[in-house]
Design an enzyme around this catalytic site. Structure first.
Site, PDB file in Angstrom:
ATOM      1  N   VAL A  64      41.131  42.619  41.549  1.00 11.35           N
ATOM      2  CA  VAL A  64      40.452  43.567  40.671  1.00 11.35           C
ATOM      3  C   VAL A  64      41.364  44.739  40.309  1.00 11.35           C
ATOM      4  O   VAL A  64      42.203  45.146  41.106  1.00 11.35           O
ATOM      5  CB  VAL A  64      39.131  44.070  41.340  1.00 11.35           C
ATOM      6  N   CYS A  65      41.196  45.243  39.087  1.00 10.10           N
ATOM      7  CA  CYS A  65      41.860  46.476  38.653  1.00 10.10           C
ATOM      8  C   CYS A  65      40.834  47.255  37.823  1.00 10.10           C
ATOM      9  O   CYS A  65      39.639  47.079  38.001  1.00 10.10           O
ATOM     10  CB  CYS A  65      43.142  46.176  37.870  1.00 10.10           C
ATOM     11  N   ARG A  66      41.276  48.096  36.921  1.00  8.76           N
ATOM     12  CA  ARG A  66      40.327  48.888  36.140  1.00  8.76           C
ATOM     13  C   ARG A  66      39.655  48.032  35.061  1.00  8.76           C
ATOM     14  O   ARG A  66      38.441  48.037  34.926  1.00  8.76           O
ATOM     15  CB  ARG A  66      41.034  50.094  35.498  1.00  8.76           C
TER      16      ARG A  66
END
Length: 102
Positions: A64-66
């Protein structure tokens, strides 16, 4: 090789059903401190190559990231490094509607 995508609901379903899933957050420490998925492990994208040993190759993994683009890059790298069960969280934290830990 295409990166398998999971939606927020897929990740929540696995967590709630007690399935073993590891969540790798590839954002920067300041972003992570601003809220992350409970139980997520922070490994910023720039450190992923040096820290792959911290990721269990036998566990289903969601990255996951932004917004989903840095995590897609991390997934591609992990796949090339021999990881089989790697999924990108589609839309990243911007689309996450589950619990948040600070």
């Amino acid at each position: 090789m295409a990166v398998p995508q999971w939606m927020s609901v897929d990740v929540k379903e696995r967590i709630q059903s007690g399935k073993s899933v590891q969540i790798i957050d590839v954002r920067e420490p300041g972003e992570f401190a601003g809220g992350h998925i409970p139980g997520a492990k922070l490994i910023p994208l720039g450190q992923i190559m040096q820290r792959t040993k911290e990721i269990d190759t036998n566990k289903e993994t969601v990255v996951v990231c932004r917004s989903g683009s840095r995590s897609a890059m991390a997934c591609q790298f992990l796949q090339q490094s021999g990881f089989k069960n790697v999924h990108n969280l589609m839309g990243g934290m911007m689309s996450w509607d589950g619990d948040i830990e600070y």
